[in-house]
Design a protein around this motif. Sequence first.
Motif, PDB file in Angstrom:
ATOM      1  N   GLN A  19      22.725  62.954  -4.183  1.00  0.00           N
ATOM      2  CA  GLN A  19      22.419  64.369  -4.349  1.00  0.00           C
ATOM      3  C   GLN A  19      21.008  64.678  -3.877  1.00  0.00           C
ATOM      4  O   GLN A  19      20.049  64.013  -4.273  1.00  0.00           O
ATOM      5  CB  GLN A  19      22.567  64.779  -5.817  1.00  0.00           C
ATOM      6  N   VAL A  20      20.897  65.699  -3.048  1.00  0.00           N
ATOM      7  CA  VAL A  20      19.608  66.233  -2.627  1.00  0.00           C
ATOM      8  C   VAL A  20      19.530  67.681  -3.094  1.00  0.00           C
ATOM      9  O   VAL A  20      20.393  68.488  -2.751  1.00  0.00           O
ATOM     10  CB  VAL A  20      19.421  66.161  -1.102  1.00  0.00           C
ATOM     11  N   THR A  21      18.526  67.985  -3.872  1.00  0.00           N
ATOM     12  CA  THR A  21      18.327  69.340  -4.364  1.00  0.00           C
ATOM     13  C   THR A  21      16.938  69.815  -3.956  1.00  0.00           C
ATOM     14  O   THR A  21      15.937  69.173  -4.286  1.00  0.00           O
ATOM     15  CB  THR A  21      18.471  69.410  -5.887  1.00  0.00           C
ATOM     16  N   ARG A  41      13.683  68.763  12.201  1.00  0.00           N
ATOM     17  CA  ARG A  41      13.231  68.484  10.838  1.00  0.00           C
ATOM     18  C   ARG A  41      13.706  67.131  10.331  1.00  0.00           C
ATOM     19  O   ARG A  41      13.007  66.477   9.564  1.00  0.00           O
ATOM     20  CB  ARG A  41      13.719  69.574   9.879  1.00  0.00           C
ATOM     21  N   PHE A  42      14.898  66.724  10.745  1.00  0.00           N
ATOM     22  CA  PHE A  42      15.489  65.465  10.293  1.00  0.00           C
ATOM     23  C   PHE A  42      15.457  64.448  11.422  1.00  0.00           C
ATOM     24  O   PHE A  42      15.598  64.798  12.599  1.00  0.00           O
ATOM     25  CB  PHE A  42      16.940  65.661   9.862  1.00  0.00           C
ATOM     26  N   THR A  43      15.314  63.185  11.056  1.00  0.00           N
ATOM     27  CA  THR A  43      15.343  62.099  12.015  1.00  0.00           C
ATOM     28  C   THR A  43      16.202  60.966  11.487  1.00  0.00           C
ATOM     29  O   THR A  43      15.965  60.471  10.383  1.00  0.00           O
ATOM     30  CB  THR A  43      13.934  61.564  12.309  1.00  0.00           C
ATOM     31  N   ILE A  44      17.184  60.562  12.277  1.00  0.00           N
ATOM     32  CA  ILE A  44      18.027  59.436  11.911  1.00  0.00           C
ATOM     33  C   ILE A  44      17.508  58.181  12.615  1.00  0.00           C
ATOM     34  O   ILE A  44      17.045  58.243  13.752  1.00  0.00           O
ATOM     35  CB  ILE A  44      19.505  59.705  12.268  1.00  0.00           C
ATOM     36  N   SER A  45      17.582  57.060  11.933  1.00  0.00           N
ATOM     37  CA  SER A  45      17.161  55.794  12.516  1.00  0.00           C
ATOM     38  C   SER A  45      17.975  54.668  11.900  1.00  0.00           C
ATOM     39  O   SER A  45      18.645  54.859  10.882  1.00  0.00           O
ATOM     40  CB  SER A  45      15.659  55.557  12.307  1.00  0.00           C
ATOM     41  N   ARG A  46      17.906  53.516  12.533  1.00  0.00           N
ATOM     42  CA  ARG A  46      18.650  52.374  12.005  1.00  0.00           C
ATOM     43  C   ARG A  46      17.825  51.107  12.129  1.00  0.00           C
ATOM     44  O   ARG A  46      17.022  50.942  13.048  1.00  0.00           O
ATOM     45  CB  ARG A  46      20.003  52.223  12.708  1.00  0.00           C
ATOM     46  N   LEU A  53      17.798  58.436   6.984  1.00  0.00           N
ATOM     47  CA  LEU A  53      17.680  59.832   7.371  1.00  0.00           C
ATOM     48  C   LEU A  53      16.388  60.370   6.780  1.00  0.00           C
ATOM     49  O   LEU A  53      16.299  60.576   5.567  1.00  0.00           O
ATOM     50  CB  LEU A  53      18.874  60.655   6.897  1.00  0.00           C
ATOM     51  N   GLN A  54      15.395  60.559   7.635  1.00  0.00           N
ATOM     52  CA  GLN A  54      14.136  61.151   7.214  1.00  0.00           C
ATOM     53  C   GLN A  54      14.272  62.662   7.269  1.00  0.00           C
ATOM     54  O   GLN A  54      14.582  63.220   8.322  1.00  0.00           O
ATOM     55  CB  GLN A  54      12.994  60.696   8.122  1.00  0.00           C
ATOM     56  N   MET A  55      14.027  63.317   6.159  1.00  0.00           N
ATOM     57  CA  MET A  55      14.194  64.752   6.048  1.00  0.00           C
ATOM     58  C   MET A  55      12.852  65.379   5.718  1.00  0.00           C
ATOM     59  O   MET A  55      12.279  65.117   4.660  1.00  0.00           O
ATOM     60  CB  MET A  55      15.226  65.101   4.977  1.00  0.00           C
ATOM     61  N   ASN A  56      12.356  66.196   6.623  1.00  0.00           N
ATOM     62  CA  ASN A  56      11.088  66.884   6.450  1.00  0.00           C
ATOM     63  C   ASN A  56      11.312  68.387   6.409  1.00  0.00           C
ATOM     64  O   ASN A  56      12.353  68.892   6.819  1.00  0.00           O
ATOM     65  CB  ASN A  56      10.128  66.538   7.586  1.00  0.00           C
ATOM     66  N   SER A  57      10.305  69.089   5.937  1.00  0.00           N
ATOM     67  CA  SER A  57      10.351  70.560   5.875  1.00  0.00           C
ATOM     68  C   SER A  57      11.640  71.042   5.229  1.00  0.00           C
ATOM     69  O   SER A  57      12.322  71.934   5.738  1.00  0.00           O
ATOM     70  CB  SER A  57      10.194  71.155   7.275  1.00  0.00           C
ATOM     71  N   LEU A  58      11.964  70.464   4.110  1.00  0.00           N
ATOM     72  CA  LEU A  58      13.242  70.755   3.463  1.00  0.00           C
ATOM     73  C   LEU A  58      13.306  72.198   2.979  1.00  0.00           C
ATOM     74  O   LEU A  58      12.308  72.772   2.539  1.00  0.00           O
ATOM     75  CB  LEU A  58      13.466  69.796   2.305  1.00  0.00           C
ATOM     76  N   LYS A  59      14.503  72.737   3.075  1.00  0.00           N
ATOM     77  CA  LYS A  59      14.785  74.109   2.683  1.00  0.00           C
ATOM     78  C   LYS A  59      15.828  74.123   1.576  1.00  0.00           C
ATOM     79  O   LYS A  59      16.625  73.191   1.463  1.00  0.00           O
ATOM     80  CB  LYS A  59      15.312  74.909   3.881  1.00  0.00           C
ATOM     81  N   GLN A 108      10.641  69.975  -3.730  1.00  0.00           N
ATOM     82  CA  GLN A 108      10.270  71.365  -3.499  1.00  0.00           C
ATOM     83  C   GLN A 108      10.474  71.755  -2.043  1.00  0.00           C
ATOM     84  O   GLN A 108      10.434  70.899  -1.151  1.00  0.00           O
ATOM     85  CB  GLN A 108       8.811  71.588  -3.892  1.00  0.00           C
ATOM     86  N   PRO A 109      10.706  73.034  -1.780  1.00  0.00           N
ATOM     87  CA  PRO A 109      10.789  73.476  -0.388  1.00  0.00           C
ATOM     88  C   PRO A 109       9.551  73.057   0.399  1.00  0.00           C
ATOM     89  O   PRO A 109       8.425  73.150  -0.090  1.00  0.00           O
ATOM     90  CB  PRO A 109      10.886  74.995  -0.506  1.00  0.00           C
ATOM     91  N   GLY A 110       9.780  72.586   1.610  1.00  0.00           N
ATOM     92  CA  GLY A 110       8.707  72.075   2.438  1.00  0.00           C
ATOM     93  C   GLY A 110       8.433  70.604   2.254  1.00  0.00           C
ATOM     94  O   GLY A 110       7.680  70.015   3.045  1.00  0.00           O
ATOM     95  N   GLY A 111       9.036  70.010   1.257  1.00  0.00           N
ATOM     96  CA  GLY A 111       8.831  68.607   0.988  1.00  0.00           C
ATOM     97  C   GLY A 111       9.694  67.711   1.853  1.00  0.00           C
ATOM     98  O   GLY A 111      10.433  68.169   2.722  1.00  0.00           O
ATOM     99  N   SER A 112       9.605  66.414   1.583  1.00  0.00           N
ATOM    100  CA  SER A 112      10.298  65.417   2.384  1.00  0.00           C
ATOM    101  C   SER A 112      11.019  64.415   1.500  1.00  0.00           C
ATOM    102  O   SER A 112      10.602  64.138   0.367  1.00  0.00           O
ATOM    103  CB  SER A 112       9.316  64.656   3.282  1.00  0.00           C
TER     104      SER A 112
END
Length: 128
Positions: free
Chosen positions: A123-125, A67-72, A81-87, A13-17
């Motif tokens: 896929q990210v929806t 909103r996004f953070t890349i790490s290794r 790839l951490q994705m927060n506050s998704l739109k 959902q929007p706002g999710g991670s």
Amino acid sequence: QVQLVESGGGLVQPGGSLRLSCAASGFTLDNYAIGWFRQAPGKEREGVSCISDSDGYTYYADSVKGRFTISRDNAKNTVYLQMNSLKPEDTAVYYCAASRGYYCSAYGWTIPYEYVYWGQGTQVTVSS
């Protein structure tokens, strides 16, 4: 066999991670800069983020910065790839890729040609 495999995509959902993972096999990620790209239907592939090897320097597209953070984790041979506050506009197939060198290019990190290995995509929806 050289392979990158993305995982962690799905419906949110929007706002999710979500946290995407990119696992390497057949080679190690130690000496590669790794990028994340995404491609939505009818649009060209877009650079999302990149992380260098030795210094860990990162780049982000303006659309995801903050909103996004890349790490290794080289011990796990995996990039995240951490994705927060998704739109909803984040909806796309997300790909990870290994670059031609150790560092993300300040001017070329968004160019697909700079990357030599690619995953199959996940896929990210983002939808309510």
